[in-house]
Scaffold this motif. Structure first.
Motif, PDB file in Angstrom:
ATOM      1  N   ALA A   1       0.827  -1.208   0.000  1.00 11.43           N
ATOM      2  CA  ALA A   1       0.000   0.000   0.000  1.00 11.43           C
ATOM      3  C   ALA A   1       0.862   1.259   0.000  1.00 11.43           C
ATOM      4  CB  ALA A   1      -0.929  -0.016   1.212  1.00 11.43           C
TER       5      ALA A   1
ATOM      6  N   TYR B   1      -2.002  -2.079  -9.292  1.00  8.22           N
ATOM      7  CA  TYR B   1      -2.763  -1.038  -8.612  1.00  8.22           C
ATOM      8  C   TYR B   1      -2.144   0.338  -8.794  1.00  8.22           C
ATOM      9  CZ  TYR B   1      -5.568  -4.723  -6.687  1.00  8.22           C
ATOM     10  OH  TYR B   1      -6.419  -5.791  -6.573  1.00  8.22           O
TER      11      TYR B   1
ATOM     12  N   THR C   1      -4.575   3.160 -10.179  1.00  5.58           N
ATOM     13  CA  THR C   1      -4.768   4.424  -9.472  1.00  5.58           C
ATOM     14  C   THR C   1      -4.321   5.605 -10.323  1.00  5.58           C
ATOM     15  OG1 THR C   1      -4.290   3.224  -7.425  1.00  5.58           O
ATOM     16  CG2 THR C   1      -4.367   5.607  -7.294  1.00  5.58           C
TER      17      THR C   1
ATOM     18  N   GLN D   1      -8.584  -4.911  -1.803  1.00  6.92           N
ATOM     19  CA  GLN D   1      -8.677  -4.371  -3.152  1.00  6.92           C
ATOM     20  C   GLN D   1     -10.056  -3.776  -3.412  1.00  6.92           C
ATOM     21  OE1 GLN D   1      -7.447  -7.193  -2.163  1.00  6.92           O
ATOM     22  NE2 GLN D   1      -5.666  -7.862  -3.350  1.00  6.92           N
TER      23      GLN D   1
ATOM     24  N   TYR E   1     -10.679  -0.500  -1.548  1.00  6.13           N
ATOM     25  CA  TYR E   1     -10.018   0.580  -2.285  1.00  6.13           C
ATOM     26  C   TYR E   1     -10.863   1.025  -3.475  1.00  6.13           C
ATOM     27  CZ  TYR E   1      -6.931   2.457  -5.880  1.00  6.13           C
ATOM     28  OH  TYR E   1      -6.392   3.226  -6.867  1.00  6.13           O
ATOM     29  N   CYS E   2     -11.379   0.069  -4.229  1.00  9.58           N
ATOM     30  CA  CYS E   2     -12.192   0.400  -5.403  1.00  9.58           C
ATOM     31  C   CYS E   2     -13.489   1.091  -5.003  1.00  9.58           C
ATOM     32  CB  CYS E   2     -12.495  -0.867  -6.209  1.00  9.58           C
ATOM     33  SG  CYS E   2     -11.045  -1.630  -6.966  1.00  9.58           S
TER      34      CYS E   2
ATOM     35  N   GLY F   1     -15.675  -0.406   3.536  1.00 13.89           N
ATOM     36  CA  GLY F   1     -15.453   0.835   2.789  1.00 13.89           C
ATOM     37  C   GLY F   1     -16.643   1.763   2.799  1.00 13.89           C
TER      38      GLY F   1
END
Length: 730
Positions: free
Chosen positions: A307, A361, A365, A403, A406-407, A460
């Motif tokens: 990360a 990633y 990003t 993952q 994050y998305c 999230g």
């Protein structure tokens, strides 16, 4: 006492303390000096008595310590109150240094971590304010700034070393010392503020993190490994920004491109090395439980390091892409190329399932950031919608809890941008976004059973929803404003209590953060009168304490509760009594000194300087500026003043009895007849600060006061310390 009971009592007590603070503020102008101070002294005595009362009852050890903490906080408020009440001139650091004494004594006597944390914070504030009054360092040499910061960082590293050797038992102090040492060294290494010396601090800062990351990996300290990874990311981004601003040109962009490629390659190799390295236990016994523990820790550590690598590579990669398009290729409208590159990067990252995670990633990003930026520049809804759909597609097609979290967060940010394009005004945008997030949360909680989808939506979605909900409490208007604020407070309070009862730690931590943010900041923003806020907070505190007591009675007198009974030794009782008397004695002595000052000081009249009411009015006090605060001197006088920091001015009355500036006072010189001395500090921004710049007033009267007053009556001691008495219009 179980954790929900401790939390309930803590939150209820916090609400009651906040209610007391608002009550003081609402009645400030109507209370005499004795009426302001006496309740505070009584509260300190009451807290000590409650501490003794609870210490002698089974299951009340926590409440006993909490009472002592409340008493110490009351003392800190009292120290500030005396300064505000008499508008007296005092160095800021002395307030924290005085408060530090009982906090440190209580930390030693009780060995309770909150007192240690409070002492740690107060010590640092006192230290920094001693060298940098008001945290302004414009008139201080670089050498002194760097030496002061590095000395504090070195002390924190010593504390960290002692904690590693188990000579300091507090985990909180250990974490704070690491964070503080890094923060101080990072500031000292900033080349924008410290152009000549800051660059030399980079070496010890790099060495610190280069040692910390592998050390905490070897010793399996998850929290500190996480901090190390976070600090490495922050350091890399800050230093790249410094280099970018200092050396931005074509060659720098090319070297940056090479660096990003090597950085990603090096991180991939390093992570592979971490994952493949066996532990000592694994070599001795391949089937032991230690192997499973090692593998679990290695997976966790690799995620943290990955990360950090992705965050650094994303920032650097995005800057390199934009710089390459603008500086190297010299494209007039780079937003079209950015859109194309963003689309290629995001779609390629989603499709490349076998690509290394760090590389994948980073591409994803960078593509989202560059693509969404191009959509904003082009003001194109199809482009914005396309990149929102790529975030949704990444959530669907890329497996893994981290993952998908994050998305989801990336999709929420992009959804906000898309809704902002579609809807007019912040209220409909955040309302729609909050509704979507709430639907996702309810669906994940009630309908979706697949863990790989359910938990990422909850992990999230919940903090994202609370953040949007919190924003809505600011932007609603009218009756909806109060309804939204009340609903938010009830929601997070219920979430804190229920999550702790059901052992949902992540929900508890997130909810408590938002609960604290609302209480500390948002509640003051409400348009009610302070008195109304005081009553509402008191009511909420009493309700919460009552519910906590009912819940505690349902628990009964369990073995756990009975085991927490504490009988203080007589020595401890006397020590705590001595600390309480020390606090009461200081407040009483300061009050007596200031009252004597008022009775025997010389009264002078100072003219107020013109001040913009919009910057003058702040809450329930006004910030004053005086005609003598900014003298009209030549450059030589200013240079002498800059080197002093603290200084004294000689004033003399004019024909109307208003005191004007005569000269800068030289220590040892004598005053002429009619002249007086006033001491202050020069901060290089507002001019002289005499400690009488804040004047507390009844709520909502600041604008009227600004339009009416022209002069201030001030009491001066023989040493030049000033106390503001009142404001007049003639």
């Amino acid at each position: 006492m179980k954790s929900p009971v401790q939390l309930g009592y803590t939150l209820g007590t916090s609400l009651l303390l906040s209610a007391a603070a608002y009550f003081y503020a609402s009645n400030w102008g109507a209370l005499s000096r004795g009426e302001k101070l006496a309740p505070l002294l009584a509260a300190i005595i009451l807290m000590y008595a409650l501490s003794e009362f609870f210490a002698r009852r089974p299951g009340r050890a926590f409440l006993s310590r909490l009472s002592l903490l409340a008493g110490c906080l009351f003392f800190g408020v009292g120290v500030a109150l005396v300064g505000q009440m008499y508008n007296s001139h005092a160095d800021s650091y002395t307030l924290f240094a005085v408060w530090l004494i009982p906090a440190l004594l209580l930390a030693v006597i009780t060995r309770w971590p909150p007192f240690s944390v409070l002492s740690f914070i107060l010590a640092h504030l006192a230290y920094l304010l001693y060298f940098f009054p008001g945290f302004r360092s414009s008139a201080i040499s670089e050498w002194r700034i760097v030496s002061v910061l590095l000395a504090a960082a070195a002390v924190n590293l010593v504390i960290l070393f002692l904690a590693e050797r188990r000579l300091v038992a507090s985990p909180a102090i250990k974490a704070l010392s690491f964070i503080t040492a890094f923060g101080l060294m990072l500031y000292a290494s900033n080349s924008f503020f410290l152009e000549s010396l800051g660059v030399w601090v980079n070496l010890p800062l790099f060495l610190l993190l280069a040692f910390a990351a592998p050390y905490y990996y070897r010793t399996r300290q998850k929290s500190f490994l996480l901090l190390s990874g976070l600090f490495i990311s922050i350091l890399a981004i800050v230093k790249y920004t410094e280099l970018l601003i200092h050396f931005l040109d074509e060659s720098f962009i090319l070297w940056s491109l090479i660096f990003v490629v090597l950085f990603i390659w090096g991180n991939v190799r390093f992570l592979n090395l971490v994952r493949s390295s066996p532990s000592a236990a694994a070599e001795d016994n391949p089937n032991s439980d230690a192997v499973s523990a090692h593998n679990a820790f290695t997976m966790w550590a690799s995620r943290i390091l990955a990360a950090a690598a992705i965050a650094i590579a994303t920032v650097l990669g995005t800057a390199v892409i934009i710089g390459f398009l603008v500086l190297i290729l010299e494209i007039d409208h780079p937003e079209y190329a950015m859109c194309a590159l963003g689309a290629i990067a995001t779609i390629g990252a989603i499709a490349a399932g076998k690509l290394n995670g760090v590389v994948r990633y980073t591409f994803l990003t960078c593509g989202m950031v560059v693509g969404m930026s191009s959509g904003i520049i082009l003001d194109s809804f199809p482009v914005l919608l396309f990149f929102l759909l790529t975030a949704v597609g990444a959530f669907v097609f890329i497996p893994g809890t981290v993952q998908r979290i994050y998305c989801l967060v990336a999709g929420a940010v992009m959804g906000w941008v898309v809704l902002d394009w579609m809807l007019d005004g912040d209220l409909p945008v955040f309302s729609a976004l909050g509704a979507v997030l709430l639907i996702l949360l309810l669906a994940a909680w009630l309908l979706i059973k697949q863990p790989g989808v359910r938990w990422p939506l909850l992990y999230g979605g919940y903090p994202s929803f609370l953040l949007v909900f919190y924003i809505l409490t600011f932007i609603t208007e009218g009756t909806a404003y109060y309804l939204m604020n009340g609903l938010f407070f009830l929601t997070v309070t219920a979430a804190v209590l229920l999550s702790l009862r059901r052992s949902l730690t992540w929900v508890y931590v997130i909810s408590l953060i938002f609960w604290t943010a609302f209480l500390v900041y948002k509640y003051y923003d409400l348009a009610w009168k302070l008195l109304h806020k005081s009553f509402s907070l008191a009511l909420a505190g009493l309700i919460l304490l009552g519910l906590t007591r009912l819940y505690e009675r349902r628990l009964g007198d369990s073995t756990e509760l009975s085991a927490l009974c504490t009988n203080r030794r007589r020595t401890t009782v006397w020590l705590l009594a001595a600390v309480t008397l020390l606090q009461l004695g200081f407040l009483s002595a300061q009050t007596a000194r200031s009252e004597w000052h008022l009775a025997h000081g010389q009264t002078i009249k100072l003219e107020l300087a013109p001040v913009d009411p919009r910057s003058m009015l702040q809450g329930d006090y006004v910030i004053l500026s005086y005609e003598v605060s900014r003298p009209e001197w030549d450059e030589a006088q200013w240079n002498r003043l800059e080197s002093k920091g603290k200084a004294a001015l000689v004033l003399a009355p004019d024909g109307a009895g208003v005191y004007r500036l005569e000269r800068l006072y030289e220590e040892g010189s004598s005053l002429q007849e009619g002249e007086v001395l006033i001491r202050g500090k020069w901060d290089g921004y507002r001019g002289f600060d005499f400690g009488i710049e804040h004047y507390f007033i009844p709520e909502g009267t600041g604008i009227d006061l600004v339009n009416q007053v022209r002069y201030a009556e001030v009491k001066l001691s023989s040493k030049g310390d000033a106390i503001l008495v009142r404001l007049t219009n003639g």
